[in-house]
Design a protein around this motif. Structure first.
Motif, PDB file in Angstrom:
ATOM      1  N   VAL A 120      -7.511 -14.781  14.451  1.00 23.11           N
ATOM      2  CA  VAL A 120      -7.070 -13.466  14.909  1.00 23.11           C
ATOM      3  C   VAL A 120      -5.912 -13.018  14.027  1.00 23.11           C
ATOM      4  N   TYR A 121      -6.014 -11.788  13.532  1.00 19.75           N
ATOM      5  CA  TYR A 121      -4.926 -11.188  12.760  1.00 19.75           C
ATOM      6  C   TYR A 121      -4.420  -9.967  13.519  1.00 19.75           C
ATOM      7  N   SER A 122      -3.119  -9.840  13.590  1.00 14.07           N
ATOM      8  CA  SER A 122      -2.494  -8.696  14.230  1.00 14.07           C
ATOM      9  C   SER A 122      -2.665  -7.458  13.357  1.00 14.07           C
ATOM     10  N   GLU A 123      -2.678  -6.317  14.004  1.00 13.65           N
ATOM     11  CA  GLU A 123      -2.721  -5.054  13.272  1.00 13.65           C
ATOM     12  C   GLU A 123      -1.440  -4.855  12.467  1.00 13.65           C
ATOM     13  N   ALA A 124      -0.366  -5.516  12.891  1.00 15.66           N
ATOM     14  CA  ALA A 124       0.919  -5.379  12.216  1.00 15.66           C
ATOM     15  C   ALA A 124       1.095  -6.367  11.059  1.00 15.66           C
ATOM     16  N   SER A 125       0.174  -7.325  10.922  1.00 13.07           N
ATOM     17  CA  SER A 125       0.258  -8.278   9.813  1.00 13.07           C
ATOM     18  C   SER A 125      -0.035  -7.539   8.510  1.00 13.07           C
ATOM     19  N   LEU A 127      -2.268  -8.137   6.218  1.00 12.42           N
ATOM     20  CA  LEU A 127      -3.718  -7.947   6.098  1.00 12.42           C
ATOM     21  C   LEU A 127      -4.203  -6.904   7.093  1.00 12.42           C
ATOM     22  N   GLY A 128      -3.786  -7.021   8.354  1.00 10.34           N
ATOM     23  CA  GLY A 128      -4.217  -6.081   9.388  1.00 10.34           C
ATOM     24  C   GLY A 128      -3.827  -4.650   9.072  1.00 10.34           C
ATOM     25  N   ALA A 129      -2.587  -4.460   8.630  1.00 14.91           N
ATOM     26  CA  ALA A 129      -2.110  -3.112   8.297  1.00 14.91           C
ATOM     27  C   ALA A 129      -2.887  -2.525   7.120  1.00 14.91           C
ATOM     28  N   ALA A 130      -3.283  -3.379   6.172  1.00 13.88           N
ATOM     29  CA  ALA A 130      -4.006  -2.887   4.992  1.00 13.88           C
ATOM     30  C   ALA A 130      -5.418  -2.425   5.330  1.00 13.88           C
ATOM     31  N   ILE A 131      -6.066  -3.084   6.293  1.00 12.75           N
ATOM     32  CA  ILE A 131      -7.470  -2.747   6.574  1.00 12.75           C
ATOM     33  C   ILE A 131      -7.662  -1.845   7.789  1.00 12.75           C
ATOM     34  N   LEU A 132      -6.643  -1.701   8.630  1.00 13.01           N
ATOM     35  CA  LEU A 132      -6.766  -0.862   9.821  1.00 13.01           C
ATOM     36  C   LEU A 132      -7.164   0.555   9.424  1.00 13.01           C
ATOM     37  N   GLY A 133      -8.248   1.065  10.001  1.00 16.14           N
ATOM     38  CA  GLY A 133      -8.729   2.412   9.702  1.00 16.14           C
ATOM     39  C   GLY A 133      -9.662   2.486   8.499  1.00 16.14           C
ATOM     40  N   GLN A 134      -9.854   1.367   7.808  1.00 15.74           N
ATOM     41  CA  GLN A 134     -10.739   1.353   6.638  1.00 15.74           C
ATOM     42  C   GLN A 134     -12.197   1.227   7.078  1.00 15.74           C
TER      43      GLN A 134
END
Length: 163
Positions: A120-125, A127-134
């Motif tokens: 599990v990766y957080s949206e704030a990590s 990686l998570g921040a880079a792919i969120l919304g992609q």
């Protein structure tokens, strides 16, 4: 709260489990730790009382967990996982090529997948921040804590089914 803040998604089961944990820690848990502290205090000199210091340390950890749970439950969106439309969202399973290797993970809070083998990766990590919304097929990168740029390609986005 800012509208840019990521929404924490929780299944109803995860929410109920965390709410029960919070209730226990806030009531019975606090009573038990207070009794342990009082019992250790009665043993005498607090400077060299290992039981007292251990109980106080445990109390601090318990209070931190209570604060974490309160914040998580207050701001969480509870319900079914979002249906995948090929876009990375909180609560979706992502298959991505990260630094040349394929990974499959849940994007969201680790409390959702407590009984799952999924990473599990957080949206704030990073990686998570880079792919969120992609969308599927997107190629992005993020900066790792060591300063290195890590390339990421979103291969597939799926609906989380509690696996």
């Amino acid at each position: 709260m800012s509208s840019d803040a990521p929404v924490t998604f929780l299944t109803q089961d995860a929410y109920d489990r965390l709410a029960n944990e919070l209730e226990h820690l806030s009531t019975t848990g606090r009573e038990e730790i207070a009794k342990r502290i009082e019992s250790a205090r009665e043993e005498g000199d607090l400077k060299e009382n290992g039981g007292y210091h251990a109980a106080k340390d445990e109390q601090g950890k318990q209070e931190a967990r209570i604060r974490t749970l309160k914040a998580l439950l207050k701001d969480a969106t509870v319900g079914e996982a979002p249906q995948s439309h090929g876009v990375v969202e909180s609560g979706t399973i992502v298959t991505a090529i990260v630094a040349g290797g394929e990974e499959r993970f849940l994007l969201g809070n680790r409390e959702i997948a407590v009984d799952s083998e999924l990473d599990v990766y957080s949206e704030a990590s990073p990686l998570g921040a880079a792919i969120l919304g992609q969308s599927e097929g997107a190629k992005v990168s993020y900066t790792a804590p060591n300063g290195r740029e890590i390339p990421v390609e979103v291969v597939k986005v799926e609906t989380y089914s509690g696996e």
